[in-house]
Design a protein around this motif. Structure first.
Motif, mmCIF file in Angstrom:
data_model
loop_
_atom_site.group_PDB
_atom_site.id
_atom_site.type_symbol
_atom_site.label_atom_id
_atom_site.label_comp_id
_atom_site.label_asym_id
_atom_site.label_seq_id
_atom_site.Cartn_x
_atom_site.Cartn_y
_atom_site.Cartn_z
ATOM 1 N N ASP A 109 10.974 9.786 -3.910
ATOM 2 C CA ASP A 109 11.734 8.473 -4.274
ATOM 3 C C ASP A 109 12.855 8.314 -3.361
ATOM 4 O O ASP A 109 13.214 9.256 -2.452
ATOM 5 C CB ASP A 109 12.441 8.350 -5.546
ATOM 6 N N GLU A 127 12.393 7.441 -12.105
ATOM 7 C CA GLU A 127 12.153 6.558 -10.951
ATOM 8 C C GLU A 127 13.360 6.193 -10.150
ATOM 9 O O GLU A 127 13.379 5.195 -9.612
ATOM 10 C CB GLU A 127 11.053 5.526 -11.292
ATOM 11 N N GLU A 169 2.597 3.606 -7.761
ATOM 12 C CA GLU A 169 3.924 3.923 -7.648
ATOM 13 C C GLU A 169 4.400 2.377 -7.684
ATOM 14 O O GLU A 169 3.933 1.577 -6.638
ATOM 15 C CB GLU A 169 4.537 4.693 -6.772
#
Length: 475
Positions: free
Chosen positions: A363, A423, A153
């Motif tokens: 996120d 994202e 990530e």
């Protein structure tokens, strides 16, 4: 006198150098346990993890160790298609699936640019040149070098030191290609450290925090061969050999709100007829449908069999096009976008839900919106720069990890769907039963800022001359 002048000059020079060193370098002893060494076991595992995966376009090039740069034009069973994104691969598959007794053929229009597993590119001018590159690839579903069961990530940072342990550079890594190149160039640096903690995402969708190189090595080794890497030559694993009724029921239970992503009957596309309709498949085999008009319909659904013979029967009054016994063709789950694809001959019915199969996406946007007991209100809504905030006075918004969102007033409760995309750089929101709330519907909200108490979104008109602004504030 000359000696005095020389001494003063030397002192001045040292002072200048000392000043420059303070500004440009930091004398830090790099933590040896996080020093990434060239050709070390963990560096090799990291390299395998960030290799360019070429399996995504296997339906075109039949090679998992390379991919063709888009856009690319192909001729599929005499039909010319320009592939710009994943929809193009799906269109090829749709053409292949039209008939079971024909010979499917695909021709690539050359020249094309091919991206190799090390991210280098090469221009290819013919099938024979492409076949020459394919000799370095493993065959369909054969074990290969790249590890696709774990993803880094981004962003995270790495520190570069010289032989004096001076910190000379901090690198922000934004993607696999940048990390691959850093590992490849390790021999050129005295020392490189990864600035932990970092996060990795597993094929299951769970996110793991990694605190040092040893943990990273163990995490990659633990999952290296635990997932289907989709190295076959169809598109997106469209077989359902291992599908079960329990799997389908669990998907429907976790993802509460569904919509029609595709409905084709006798070569006629009816998908747009059901825009805004929400489907709720309950574990007691009932299904509830709420259309954009607010009309509510009730019926039943049932699943039986397994594998490629798993059947799904739908029966709802007023939904004749749905009321069939379908074959489950595919269940796909990619970054929280879940699809259930049903087939009956050439007829297709595909449902889509934006959920995370019971897991938060990890996120900042999702974490903020779905924090337990959090209530959000519209602080500001500008429609083409016209302030319409007052339209949402009295509404409280509740966001759930299932992809469901509820908007409540003292007298009403409206349900919709939401999703963090790309994202957490974009935001999808859709309500179906309330004209006021439908003003907020958009699949292209840009996330401008995120905090624990405020989310700011913007969307541009097609012409780009006008902007919508939506600000949610936590109560």
């Amino acid at each position: 006198m000359k000696t005095l002048k020389f001494t003063l000059l030397l002192l001045s020079t040292l002072l200048i150098l000392s000043s420059c060193r303070t500004e440009e370098f930091q004398i830090i002893n790099p933590p040896t346990e996080n020093a990434l060494k060239a050709d070390s076991p963990v560096a090799k595992l990291m390299t395998r993890t960030v290799l360019k995966d070429g399996s995504h376009d296997n339906i075109v090039d039949k090679a998992s160790c390379l991919s063709i740069k888009l856009p690319v034009t192909v001729i599929v069973n005499s039909k010319e298609i320009t592939i710009k994104d994943d929809d193009g691969f799906e269109e090829i598959e749709d053409i292949f699936n039209l008939f079971d007794d024909d010979v499917d053929k695909i021709e690539i229009v050359y020249p094309v640019t091919v991206i190799l597993s090390d991210y280098s590119t090469i221009t290819v001018n013919s099938d024979s040149e492409l076949e020459g590159l394919m000799l370095d690839c493993k065959g369909e579903n054969e074990e290969d070098d790249d590890i696709e069961c774990l993803d880094f990530e981004y962003p995270f940072t790495a520190s570069v030191f010289n032989e004096n342990n001076d910190l000379i550079l901090t690198i922000t890594l934004e993607n696999d290609e940048q990390l691959y190149k850093l590992i490849h160039d390790l021999k050129d640096y005295a020392a490189v450290t990864i600035n932990f903690p970092i996060k990795v995402k597993l094929a299951s969708g769970s996110v793991v925090t990694i605190n040092n190189l040893e943990e990273l090595k163990d995490a990659i080794e633990a999952v290296a061969n635990t997932c289907d890497e989709d190295d076959d030559n169809d598109y997106d694993d469209d077989d359902c050999e291992s599908c079960t009724t329990n799997q389908l029921k669990e998907i429907f239970a976790h993802c509460e709100v569904w919509r029609v992503d595709k409905l084709e009957i006798s070569d006629v596309d009816y998908t747009d007829n059901y825009t805004g309709a929400s489907f709720y498949f309950r574990d007691n085999n009932t299904v509830k449908i709420i259309k954009s008009s607010g009309d509510v319909f009730e019926g039943t659904w049932e699943a039986s069999g397994e594998g490629t013979e798993l059947k799904v029967t739908i029966d709802v009054d007023g939904f004749d096009k749905f009321n069939k016994t379908w074959t489950l063709h595919e269940i796909s789950d990619y970054q929280g976008e879940v699809k259930v694809d049903l087939r009956l001959g050439d007829d297709r019915l595909r449902f889509e839900s934006f959920c995370n199969n019971g897991n938060t996406s990890g996120d900042d946007l999702s974490d903020a919106l779905t924090e337990e007991n959090s209530v959000w209100v519209v602080e500001k809504y500008l429609d083409n720069d016209v302030d319409e905030t007052s339209d949402f006075a009295g509404y409280e918004f509740y966001f759930f990890t299932s992809g469901q969102v509820k908007a409540k007033t003292t007298t009403t409760v409206d349900e919709g769907m939401w999703k963090s995309l790309n994202e957490a750089t974009k935001f999808f929101l859709e309500f179906t039963t309330n004209d006021v709330l439908q003003e907020l519907n958009d699949d292209d909200w840009k996330v401008v800022s995120i905090s624990a108490t405020q989310i700011k979104l913007e969307a541009s008109s097609n012409s780009g001359t006008e902007t919508d602004t939506l600000i949610f504030t936590k109560q």
